[in-house]
Design a protein around this motif. Structure first.
Motif, PDB file in Angstrom:
ATOM      1  N   MET A 112       0.821  -1.228   0.000  1.00  0.00           N
ATOM      2  CA  MET A 112       0.000   0.000   0.000  1.00  0.00           C
ATOM      3  C   MET A 112       0.847   1.267   0.000  1.00  0.00           C
ATOM      4  O   MET A 112       0.353   2.341  -0.336  1.00  0.00           O
ATOM      5  N   HIS A 113       2.148   1.144   0.322  1.00  0.00           N
ATOM      6  CA  HIS A 113       3.029   2.323   0.293  1.00  0.00           C
ATOM      7  C   HIS A 113       4.040   2.263  -0.836  1.00  0.00           C
ATOM      8  O   HIS A 113       5.030   2.996  -0.822  1.00  0.00           O
ATOM      9  N   GLY A 114       3.793   1.375  -1.813  1.00  0.00           N
ATOM     10  CA  GLY A 114       4.707   1.263  -2.948  1.00  0.00           C
ATOM     11  C   GLY A 114       5.847   0.307  -2.660  1.00  0.00           C
ATOM     12  O   GLY A 114       5.868  -0.360  -1.627  1.00  0.00           O
ATOM     13  N   VAL A 152       7.340   5.203  -4.005  1.00  0.00           N
ATOM     14  CA  VAL A 152       7.021   5.067  -2.571  1.00  0.00           C
ATOM     15  C   VAL A 152       5.998   6.139  -2.224  1.00  0.00           C
ATOM     16  O   VAL A 152       6.156   7.289  -2.642  1.00  0.00           O
ATOM     17  N   VAL A 153       4.946   5.753  -1.496  1.00  0.00           N
ATOM     18  CA  VAL A 153       3.894   6.716  -1.130  1.00  0.00           C
ATOM     19  C   VAL A 153       4.409   7.588   0.015  1.00  0.00           C
ATOM     20  O   VAL A 153       4.791   7.065   1.071  1.00  0.00           O
ATOM     21  N   TRP A 154       4.422   8.899  -0.150  1.00  0.00           N
ATOM     22  CA  TRP A 154       4.916   9.808   0.875  1.00  0.00           C
ATOM     23  C   TRP A 154       3.771  10.362   1.729  1.00  0.00           C
ATOM     24  O   TRP A 154       2.600  10.196   1.390  1.00  0.00           O
ATOM     25  N   PHE A 155       4.102  11.000   2.813  1.00  0.00           N
ATOM     26  CA  PHE A 155       3.072  11.634   3.651  1.00  0.00           C
ATOM     27  C   PHE A 155       2.286  12.611   2.792  1.00  0.00           C
ATOM     28  O   PHE A 155       2.850  13.351   1.999  1.00  0.00           O
ATOM     29  N   GLY A 156       0.964  12.528   2.946  1.00  0.00           N
ATOM     30  CA  GLY A 156       0.123  13.449   2.184  1.00  0.00           C
ATOM     31  C   GLY A 156      -0.312  12.853   0.867  1.00  0.00           C
ATOM     32  O   GLY A 156      -1.206  13.367   0.215  1.00  0.00           O
ATOM     33  N   GLU A 157       0.297  11.745   0.435  1.00  0.00           N
ATOM     34  CA  GLU A 157      -0.123  11.101  -0.819  1.00  0.00           C
ATOM     35  C   GLU A 157      -1.067   9.939  -0.505  1.00  0.00           C
ATOM     36  O   GLU A 157      -1.074   9.418   0.606  1.00  0.00           O
ATOM     37  N   MET A 158      -1.842   9.552  -1.497  1.00  0.00           N
ATOM     38  CA  MET A 158      -2.795   8.454  -1.301  1.00  0.00           C
ATOM     39  C   MET A 158      -2.098   7.106  -1.402  1.00  0.00           C
ATOM     40  O   MET A 158      -1.317   6.888  -2.306  1.00  0.00           O
ATOM     41  N   PRO A 159      -2.382   6.192  -0.461  1.00  0.00           N
ATOM     42  CA  PRO A 159      -1.815   4.842  -0.567  1.00  0.00           C
ATOM     43  C   PRO A 159      -2.442   4.117  -1.755  1.00  0.00           C
ATOM     44  O   PRO A 159      -3.471   4.539  -2.282  1.00  0.00           O
ATOM     45  N   TYR A 160      -1.823   3.013  -2.131  1.00  0.00           N
ATOM     46  CA  TYR A 160      -2.286   2.242  -3.286  1.00  0.00           C
ATOM     47  C   TYR A 160      -3.385   1.248  -2.916  1.00  0.00           C
ATOM     48  O   TYR A 160      -3.429   0.705  -1.822  1.00  0.00           O
ATOM     49  N   VAL A 184       0.267   5.647  11.619  1.00  0.00           N
ATOM     50  CA  VAL A 184      -0.034   6.298  10.340  1.00  0.00           C
ATOM     51  C   VAL A 184      -1.319   5.738   9.729  1.00  0.00           C
ATOM     52  O   VAL A 184      -1.469   4.529   9.595  1.00  0.00           O
ATOM     53  N   TYR A 185      -2.214   6.670   9.383  1.00  0.00           N
ATOM     54  CA  TYR A 185      -3.487   6.284   8.752  1.00  0.00           C
ATOM     55  C   TYR A 185      -3.323   6.311   7.244  1.00  0.00           C
ATOM     56  O   TYR A 185      -2.439   7.015   6.747  1.00  0.00           O
ATOM     57  N   PRO A 186      -4.154   5.553   6.510  1.00  0.00           N
ATOM     58  CA  PRO A 186      -5.292   4.763   6.965  1.00  0.00           C
ATOM     59  C   PRO A 186      -4.936   3.387   7.523  1.00  0.00           C
ATOM     60  O   PRO A 186      -5.795   2.757   8.128  1.00  0.00           O
TER      61      PRO A 186
HETATM   62  P1  NAD Z   1      -0.352  10.687   8.759  1.00  0.00           P
HETATM   63  O1  NAD Z   1      -0.723  12.101   9.012  1.00  0.00           O
HETATM   64  O2  NAD Z   1      -1.419   9.629   8.894  1.00  0.00           O
HETATM   65  O3  NAD Z   1       0.877  10.279   9.644  1.00  0.00           O
HETATM   66  C1  NAD Z   1       0.672  10.303  11.021  1.00  0.00           C
HETATM   67  C2  NAD Z   1       1.956   9.910  11.616  1.00  0.00           C
HETATM   68  O4  NAD Z   1       2.986   9.889  10.637  1.00  0.00           O
HETATM   69  C3  NAD Z   1       2.337  10.946  12.610  1.00  0.00           C
HETATM   70  O5  NAD Z   1       1.800  10.528  13.872  1.00  0.00           O
HETATM   71  C4  NAD Z   1       3.826  10.875  12.535  1.00  0.00           C
HETATM   72  O6  NAD Z   1       4.267   9.745  13.240  1.00  0.00           O
HETATM   73  C5  NAD Z   1       4.064  10.614  11.084  1.00  0.00           C
HETATM   74  N1  NAD Z   1       4.189  11.874  10.355  1.00  0.00           N
HETATM   75  C6  NAD Z   1       3.351  12.377   9.425  1.00  0.00           C
HETATM   76  N2  NAD Z   1       3.804  13.521   8.946  1.00  0.00           N
HETATM   77  C7  NAD Z   1       4.955  13.752   9.614  1.00  0.00           C
HETATM   78  C8  NAD Z   1       5.893  14.787   9.598  1.00  0.00           C
HETATM   79  N3  NAD Z   1       5.768  15.814   8.764  1.00  0.00           N
HETATM   80  N4  NAD Z   1       6.940  14.709  10.437  1.00  0.00           N
HETATM   81  C9  NAD Z   1       7.067  13.656  11.259  1.00  0.00           C
HETATM   82  N5  NAD Z   1       6.216  12.649  11.346  1.00  0.00           N
HETATM   83  C10 NAD Z   1       5.192  12.711  10.517  1.00  0.00           C
HETATM   84  O7  NAD Z   1       0.312  10.565   7.357  1.00  0.00           O
HETATM   85  P2  NAD Z   1      -0.375  11.150   6.102  1.00  0.00           P
HETATM   86  O8  NAD Z   1       0.276  12.421   5.694  1.00  0.00           O
HETATM   87  O9  NAD Z   1      -1.863  11.158   6.274  1.00  0.00           O
HETATM   88  O10 NAD Z   1       0.044  10.016   5.075  1.00  0.00           O
HETATM   89  C11 NAD Z   1      -0.738   9.924   3.939  1.00  0.00           C
HETATM   90  C12 NAD Z   1      -0.463   8.587   3.413  1.00  0.00           C
HETATM   91  O11 NAD Z   1       0.938   8.399   3.082  1.00  0.00           O
HETATM   92  C13 NAD Z   1      -0.784   7.553   4.442  1.00  0.00           C
HETATM   93  O12 NAD Z   1      -1.463   6.547   3.774  1.00  0.00           O
HETATM   94  C14 NAD Z   1       0.544   7.033   4.870  1.00  0.00           C
HETATM   95  O13 NAD Z   1       0.424   5.657   5.173  1.00  0.00           O
HETATM   96  C15 NAD Z   1       1.407   7.210   3.650  1.00  0.00           C
HETATM   97  N6  NAD Z   1       2.808   7.359   4.029  1.00  0.00           N
HETATM   98  C16 NAD Z   1       3.794   6.630   3.440  1.00  0.00           C
HETATM   99  C17 NAD Z   1       5.112   6.842   3.815  1.00  0.00           C
HETATM  100  C18 NAD Z   1       6.261   6.049   3.244  1.00  0.00           C
HETATM  101  O14 NAD Z   1       7.422   6.314   3.601  1.00  0.00           O
HETATM  102  N7  NAD Z   1       5.957   5.081   2.405  1.00  0.00           N
HETATM  103  C19 NAD Z   1       5.433   7.800   4.752  1.00  0.00           C
HETATM  104  C20 NAD Z   1       4.389   8.469   5.319  1.00  0.00           C
HETATM  105  C21 NAD Z   1       3.075   8.284   4.963  1.00  0.00           C
END
Ligand code: NAD
Ligand code: APR
Length: 236
Positions: A112-114, A152-160, A184-186
């Motif tokens: 789901m995160h690539g 790789v799915v980053w924070f703020g991007e939609m998971p797969y 980390v959600y979802p």
């Molecule tokens: P989120 O807001 O759900 O993340 C919550 C947790 O992630 C926080 O409690 C913290 O532990 C961490 N986090 C998020 N942003 C952070 C920041 N700027 N600095 C430090 N910690 C941080 O995450 P999201 O933005 O809603 O993520 C969106 C989607 O991206 C989610 O599906 C998540 O699973 C995915 N994702 C993937 C990766 C990756 O490395 N593959 C990393 C982050 C998020």
């Protein structure tokens, strides 16, 4: 486990910890070595693409030297045997970008995160397997433009493939979470979804996660011990 046919298993960084791959939030984890904002967000990539490409090149190179551990091998055995034994379904949903589940022999794995072994072309949107570095700005094998980023799915991007995941959760009799902090959600919300849909829930982790209160059953300890034990009992 009587009356269990369909199982959804969620794995996180903790299942690969004993293979030598850093987790994110444990002591000395990845997010203590690097700022999430710099290496795991689209804004960080726009601000300093070289920093991000070097980070993922280093991660990709390091992951390729690691081996699956008994926890990955136990899930691969479950993946091979469950359907034949019960006629039910098993899906492994992983938040991890490593390929240790596949290298242990599991087939039904949903990243789901690539995946660190894929590159994503920001010009033509093609994803292709990519083992080498991206820092040299190689040309996309599809369109030829030097516009590859880590897949790789980053924070703020939609998971797969979220539709597929929720579809499997709706059918699940059992939801198991292995090696994830529930931060980390979802992904962190899957256990609540599973419970509301009537599934039993089991947490297998080193210690209680942020979501441990939602699980009806739990076993704590290193994944390489508790996962093979649980699979052995399930297949007995
Ligand atoms: P989120 O807001 O759900 O993340 C919550 C947790 O992630 C926080 O409690 C913290 O532990 C961490 N986090 C998020 N942003 C952070 C920041 N700027 N600095 C430090 N910690 C941080 O995450 P999201 O933005 O809603 O993520 C969106 C989607 O991206 C989610 O599906 C998540 O699973 C995915 N994702 C993937 C990766 C990756 O490395 N593959 C990393 C982050 C998020
Ligand atoms: N056996 C079992 N569990 C372990 C082990 C082990 N040997 N070692 C660590 N753990 C547990 C930790 O207790 C922790 O609960 O694994 C979990 C790892 O949590 P995180 O480091 O937060 O990793 P994860 O939950 O996968 O992070 C989720 O956050 O940054 C994003 O996209 C990234 O996919 C990641 C997501």
């Amino acid at each position: 486990m009587e009356n269990i046919r369909n199982i959804v298993i969620l794995t996180g960084a903790g299942i690969s910890a004993e293979s030598g791959i850093d987790t994110f939030r444990s002591e000395g984890g990845l997010w203590e070595q690097h700022r999430v904002e710099d290496v795991a967000t689209p804004e960080g990539f726009a601000r300093d693409p070289d920093l991000v490409l070097r980070f993922y090149d280093m991660r990709r190179e390091s992951i390729q030297t690691k081996q699956p551990n008994p926890a990955h091998e136990a899930l691969a055995r479950l993946d091979r045997e469950w359907s034949d034994r019960t006629g039910g379904n098993l899906l492994i949903v992983t938040q991890n970008v490593d390929d240790l589940h596949e290298r242990a022999g599991a087939n039904r794995v949903l990243h789901m995160h690539g995946q660190h072994l894929n590159a994503w072309c920001t010009m033509c949107d093609t994803r292709s397997t990519w083992r080498g570095p991206l820092i040299d700005r190689p040309a996309c094998p599809e369109c030829g433009v030097a516009a590859l980023r880590p897949d790789v799915v980053w924070f703020g991007e939609m998971p797969y493939r979220m539709d597929e995941i929720y579809g499997a959760l709706r059918q699940a009799d059992l939801f198991v979470s292995i090696g994830t902090s529930g931060a980390v959600y979802p992904a962190a919300g899957f256990v609540q979804d599973a419970r509301e849909l009537g599934a039993r829930t089991l947490e297998l982790n080193l210690e209680p996660s942020q979501g441990s209160r939602w699980f009806t059953e739990a076993r704590y300890g290193p994944a390489s011990h508790i996962v093979p034990q649980w699979v052995e009992e399930l297949l007995a």
